[in-house]
Scaffold this motif. Structure first.
Motif, short mmCIF file in Angstrom:
data_model
loop_
_atom_site.label_atom_id
_atom_site.label_comp_id
_atom_site.label_asym_id
_atom_site.label_seq_id
_atom_site.Cartn_x
_atom_site.Cartn_y
_atom_site.Cartn_z
N LEU A 230 0.84 -1.10 -0.07
CA LEU A 230 0.01 0.01 0.11
C LEU A 230 0.86 1.14 -0.04
CD1 LEU A 230 -2.89 -0.59 2.71
CD2 LEU A 230 -3.14 -0.54 0.09
N LEU A 231 0.36 2.40 -0.54
CA LEU A 231 1.30 3.61 -0.61
C LEU A 231 0.06 4.40 0.15
CD1 LEU A 231 2.55 3.99 -4.28
CD2 LEU A 231 3.66 2.94 -2.16
N ILE A 232 0.69 5.64 0.90
CA ILE A 232 -0.11 6.32 1.72
C ILE A 232 0.69 7.79 1.66
CG2 ILE A 232 -1.17 4.83 3.17
CD1 ILE A 232 0.68 5.59 5.28
N GLY A 233 0.01 8.88 1.62
CA GLY A 233 0.53 10.23 1.91
C GLY A 233 1.20 10.62 0.36
N ASP A 234 2.37 11.47 0.54
CA ASP A 234 2.93 11.80 -0.86
C ASP A 234 3.33 10.71 -1.55
OD1 ASP A 234 2.52 14.50 -0.54
OD2 ASP A 234 4.39 15.00 0.33
N ALA A 235 3.77 9.50 -1.05
CA ALA A 235 4.30 8.47 -1.62
C ALA A 235 3.25 7.96 -2.80
CB ALA A 235 4.67 7.33 -0.58
N ALA A 236 2.00 7.99 -2.46
CA ALA A 236 0.82 7.76 -3.24
C ALA A 236 0.54 8.87 -4.06
CB ALA A 236 -0.29 7.26 -2.50
N GLY A 237 1.02 9.96 -3.99
CA GLY A 237 0.68 11.33 -4.73
C GLY A 237 -0.61 11.82 -4.31
N LEU A 238 -0.89 12.15 -3.06
CA LEU A 238 -2.00 12.43 -2.68
C LEU A 238 -2.18 13.98 -2.35
CD1 LEU A 238 -3.27 9.51 -0.37
CD2 LEU A 238 -3.59 10.02 -2.71
N ALA A 239 -0.94 15.12 -2.75
CA ALA A 239 -1.11 16.19 -2.37
C ALA A 239 -2.31 16.85 -3.10
CB ALA A 239 0.04 16.98 -2.95
N TYR A 240 -2.77 17.70 -2.47
CA TYR A 240 -4.03 18.50 -2.89
C TYR A 240 -3.94 19.28 -4.21
CZ TYR A 240 -7.05 17.67 1.13
OH TYR A 240 -7.94 17.08 2.10
N THR A 241 -4.57 19.22 -5.32
CA THR A 241 -3.99 19.79 -6.74
C THR A 241 -4.03 21.28 -6.67
OG1 THR A 241 -5.24 17.85 -7.65
CG2 THR A 241 -4.78 19.91 -9.06
N GLN A 242 -5.01 21.99 -5.92
CA GLN A 242 -4.85 23.31 -5.82
C GLN A 242 -4.05 24.10 -5.03
OE1 GLN A 242 -8.29 21.73 -6.25
NE2 GLN A 242 -7.72 22.23 -8.50
N SER A 243 -3.46 23.31 -4.02
CA SER A 243 -2.68 24.07 -2.98
C SER A 243 -1.26 23.10 -2.73
CB SER A 243 -3.51 23.99 -1.90
OG SER A 243 -3.56 22.96 -1.09
N GLY A 244 -1.36 21.93 -3.20
CA GLY A 244 -0.11 21.14 -2.99
C GLY A 244 0.11 20.77 -1.57
N GLU A 245 -1.10 21.06 -0.61
CA GLU A 245 -0.98 20.46 0.71
C GLU A 245 -0.78 18.96 0.67
OE1 GLU A 245 -3.40 19.98 4.74
OE2 GLU A 245 -4.32 20.96 3.30
#
Length: 374
Positions: free
Chosen positions: A268-283
């Motif tokens: 499983l990948l979670i967080g930034d390893a999974a590429g989950l940063a919000y598109t409009q803010s990068g958070e």
């Protein structure tokens, strides 16, 4: 060989949240991170009340000996224009230092840890993952950010429309003279969008600490844009004239454009390893924490760790963050419908900068906090 039920690679907010969520469940986990903690972490560093709620952080306790900067206002503008300042009337976010925040979260979990331990090898043997020829588990979780070694095992999806954001920033403690001369206010972060809408820069004061940076989707122009921004902020008195020059870089994937698979057999990948940063803010902090909790639920309920059983995690991510591929433009922070000269006009609007950019894109106030037992 030491055997566990799962190995979590990466002890940042995603990894530590997952480890904490699994405590007392009977699942025996191991946390591995290449750094000893507390460690330096490149990040603008603010968390929303929803993150505080989800993690059940006592603000009085956290603020004892750590940086905790209440945020009540934002100044937002397009480079070359006059910024718009909005007062939200209450605390809408908190500035933190990631070296302190991550260490705080990690110390809350009793999960066994191997810190200061780079992952050199990951091999598959008899249905288990073996890390560094030392630790074995049927499930491995990648929580080590964009360059996580576990993420490299799955690669990027075929035909994926990747938008890798590159950022450079610096965070340092100002001298008395620098702090006195710096006109940036702690309760009012400043966000400055690039004229081509391919990124934004920020100035964020947290007590005597100052964080300055810029993130864009085109790395080859990043340094030039950053230098221009820093010089402009020096002229305005927002940053010290003798600002340190050793900016640090990092990268991450934006959720709507990431093609990286979230899971595989025993993975499983979670967080930034999974590429989950919000598109409009990068958070990335809120998606990291929430993805860890969603992963914990699936790990506890799955009959086994096959890709079929773990698919429930990908379904939960899609339900929480939306389906990938719904965005077709190349745009980084600002959606494609915000075009010049419309963008220049919108950036002068108190309503747009407050209701859309701040409250919707950066604070996600329309999305309720995810309960820790969801």
């Amino acid at each position: 060989m030491e055997t566990y039920d799962l190995i979590i690679v990466g002890a940042g907010p995603a990894g530590s949240t997952l480890a904490k969520a699994l405590e007392g469940s009977g699942k025996c986990a191991l946390l591995i991170d290449k750094h000893a903690f507390p460690r330096d972490k490149t990040c603008a560093g603010w968390v929303t009340p929803s993150v505080i709620e989800t993690l059940d952080i006592n603000l009085a306790d956290y603020g004892n000996g750590r940086t905790l900067q209440p945020i009540r206002r934002f100044r937002i503008g397009m480079m070359g224009q006059t910024a718009v300042e909005n007062d939200h009337g209450s605390v809408v976010s908190y500035g933190i230092r990631r070296c302190e925040f991550d260490d705080y979260l990690l110390k809350r979990t009793t999960t066994p840890k191997q810190l200061g331990t780079p992952v050199k090898t990951i091999t598959r043997k008899e249905g288990n993952w073996v890390v560094n020829d030392t630790w074995s588990a049927p499930l491995i979780v990648g929580a080590g950010g964009h360059f996580c070694p576990v993420a490299r095992l799955v690669g990027n999806g075929p035909g994926s429309h990747e938008t890798v954001v590159a950022a450079k920033e610096i965070e340092f403690e100002m001298t008395h003279e620098q702090a006195k001369a710096c006109e940036a206010r702690g309760d009012t972060p400043e966000l400055w969008f690039c004229k081509d809408l391919k990124g934004y820069a920020w100035v964020f004061r947290k007590g005597n600490y100052l964080n300055v940076g810029l993130g864009r989707e085109d790395n080859h122009k990043l340094t030039d844009h950053l230098q221009d921004f820093v010089e402009a902020m020096k002229t305005k008195g927002k940053v010290p004239a003798d600002l340190p020059s050793r900016f640090k870089g990092h990268a991450y994937l934006l959720y709507d454009h990431a093609g990286r698979a979230l899971l595989d057999d025993g993975l499983l990948l979670i967080g930034d390893a999974a590429g989950l940063a919000y598109t409009q803010s990068g958070e990335g902090i809120r998606p990291a924490v929430e993805s860890a909790l969603l992963a914990a639920d699936v790990i506890l309920q799955a009959p086994d760790f096959s890709a079929t059983s773990l698919q429930a995690y990908a379904d939960a991510i899609a339900e929480r963050f939306g389906h990938r591929g719904s965005v077709t433009e190349d745009g980084f922070q600002v959606p494609g419908w915000v075009k010049m000269p419309l963008a220049a006009t919108l950036m002068r609007s108190h309503w747009f900068t407050r209701k859309v950019i701040t409250e919707k894109w950066f604070l996600h106030q329309d999305v309720p906090a995810l309960a820790a037992n969801s």
